[in-house]
Motif scaffolding. Structure first.
Motif, PDB file in Angstrom:
ATOM      1  N   THR A 170      31.827  25.121  -7.465  1.00  0.00           N
ATOM      2  CA  THR A 170      30.993  25.972  -8.320  1.00  0.00           C
ATOM      3  C   THR A 170      30.711  27.307  -7.652  1.00  0.00           C
ATOM      4  O   THR A 170      30.789  28.357  -8.289  1.00  0.00           O
ATOM      5  N   SER A 197      33.661  19.576 -15.073  1.00  0.00           N
ATOM      6  CA  SER A 197      33.024  20.457 -14.113  1.00  0.00           C
ATOM      7  C   SER A 197      33.459  21.905 -14.318  1.00  0.00           C
ATOM      8  O   SER A 197      32.626  22.814 -14.322  1.00  0.00           O
ATOM      9  N   LEU A 215      23.852  25.534  -9.518  1.00  0.00           N
ATOM     10  CA  LEU A 215      23.767  24.341  -8.674  1.00  0.00           C
ATOM     11  C   LEU A 215      22.727  23.351  -9.191  1.00  0.00           C
ATOM     12  O   LEU A 215      22.922  22.142  -9.112  1.00  0.00           O
ATOM     13  N   THR A 252      21.978  22.990 -12.338  1.00  0.00           N
ATOM     14  CA  THR A 252      22.639  22.383 -13.488  1.00  0.00           C
ATOM     15  C   THR A 252      23.638  21.325 -13.041  1.00  0.00           C
ATOM     16  O   THR A 252      23.718  20.245 -13.628  1.00  0.00           O
ATOM     17  N   LYS A 253      24.377  21.603 -11.973  1.00  0.00           N
ATOM     18  CA  LYS A 253      25.336  20.634 -11.449  1.00  0.00           C
ATOM     19  C   LYS A 253      24.622  19.393 -10.910  1.00  0.00           C
ATOM     20  O   LYS A 253      25.128  18.285 -11.041  1.00  0.00           O
ATOM     21  N   ASP A 264      31.468  19.397  -5.749  1.00  0.00           N
ATOM     22  CA  ASP A 264      31.257  20.164  -6.971  1.00  0.00           C
ATOM     23  C   ASP A 264      30.499  21.454  -6.681  1.00  0.00           C
ATOM     24  O   ASP A 264      30.781  22.493  -7.282  1.00  0.00           O
ATOM     25  N   CYS A 265      29.564  21.421  -5.753  1.00  0.00           N
ATOM     26  CA  CYS A 265      28.839  22.632  -5.364  1.00  0.00           C
ATOM     27  C   CYS A 265      29.774  23.656  -4.730  1.00  0.00           C
ATOM     28  O   CYS A 265      29.687  24.853  -5.027  1.00  0.00           O
ATOM     29  N   PHE A 322      28.761  15.555  -5.473  1.00  0.00           N
ATOM     30  CA  PHE A 322      27.907  16.720  -5.705  1.00  0.00           C
ATOM     31  C   PHE A 322      28.225  17.844  -4.732  1.00  0.00           C
ATOM     32  O   PHE A 322      28.297  19.011  -5.123  1.00  0.00           O
ATOM     33  N   ASN A 346      31.318  25.066 -15.436  1.00  0.00           N
ATOM     34  CA  ASN A 346      31.346  26.293 -14.644  1.00  0.00           C
ATOM     35  C   ASN A 346      31.620  27.512 -15.521  1.00  0.00           C
ATOM     36  O   ASN A 346      30.993  28.560 -15.349  1.00  0.00           O
ATOM     37  N   LEU A 404      23.805  17.363 -13.918  1.00  0.00           N
ATOM     38  CA  LEU A 404      25.010  16.725 -14.442  1.00  0.00           C
ATOM     39  C   LEU A 404      25.487  15.585 -13.546  1.00  0.00           C
ATOM     40  O   LEU A 404      26.003  14.579 -14.042  1.00  0.00           O
ATOM     41  N   THR A 405      25.303  15.709 -12.237  1.00  0.00           N
ATOM     42  CA  THR A 405      25.672  14.629 -11.326  1.00  0.00           C
ATOM     43  C   THR A 405      24.765  13.421 -11.529  1.00  0.00           C
ATOM     44  O   THR A 405      25.242  12.280 -11.544  1.00  0.00           O
TER      45      THR A 405
END
Length: 95
Positions: free
Chosen positions: A84, A18, A36, A38-39, A80-81, A77, A22, A42-43
């Motif tokens: 990020t 992650s 976000l 992209t995350k 991770d957001c 997620f 980033n 990826l999630t």
């Protein structure tokens, strides 16, 4: 509380990836919305990877704790957001 700690334990191997994502996103396009999205991609990829490989046994453990797969990856997620947004904001301030 123990469920949240279990989710954090599941997220721990993904933290390095992650932060690498980033850094790459921040270097090329330090905007929050594309980061976000992209995350999210990826999630979804991580969910597919865990669901379709030998790591599927890990999901059984979390289901036994009462954590559904959707809830597990949704919380990951969201965490991770948050990371990020903090990372991109700090990155934008120093560039």
């Amino acid at each position: 509380m123990y469920r949240f700690l279990a989710i954090l334990t599941f997220y721990r191997p993904f933290v390095v990836w992650s932060f690498t994502a980033n850094a790459i996103i921040g270097f090329f396009n330090p905007l929050i919305v594309p980061a976000l999205v992209t995350k999210l991609f990826l999630t979804v990829f991580a969910w597919y990877y865990v669901s379709e490989t030998n790591n599927k046994r890990k999901l059984t453990f979390y289901k036994n704790l009462g954590i559904s797969t959707l809830k597990l990856f949704s919380v990951i997620f969201i965490l991770d957001c948050i990371l990020t947004i903090i990372f991109i904001t700090i990155f934008k301030e120093f560039t």
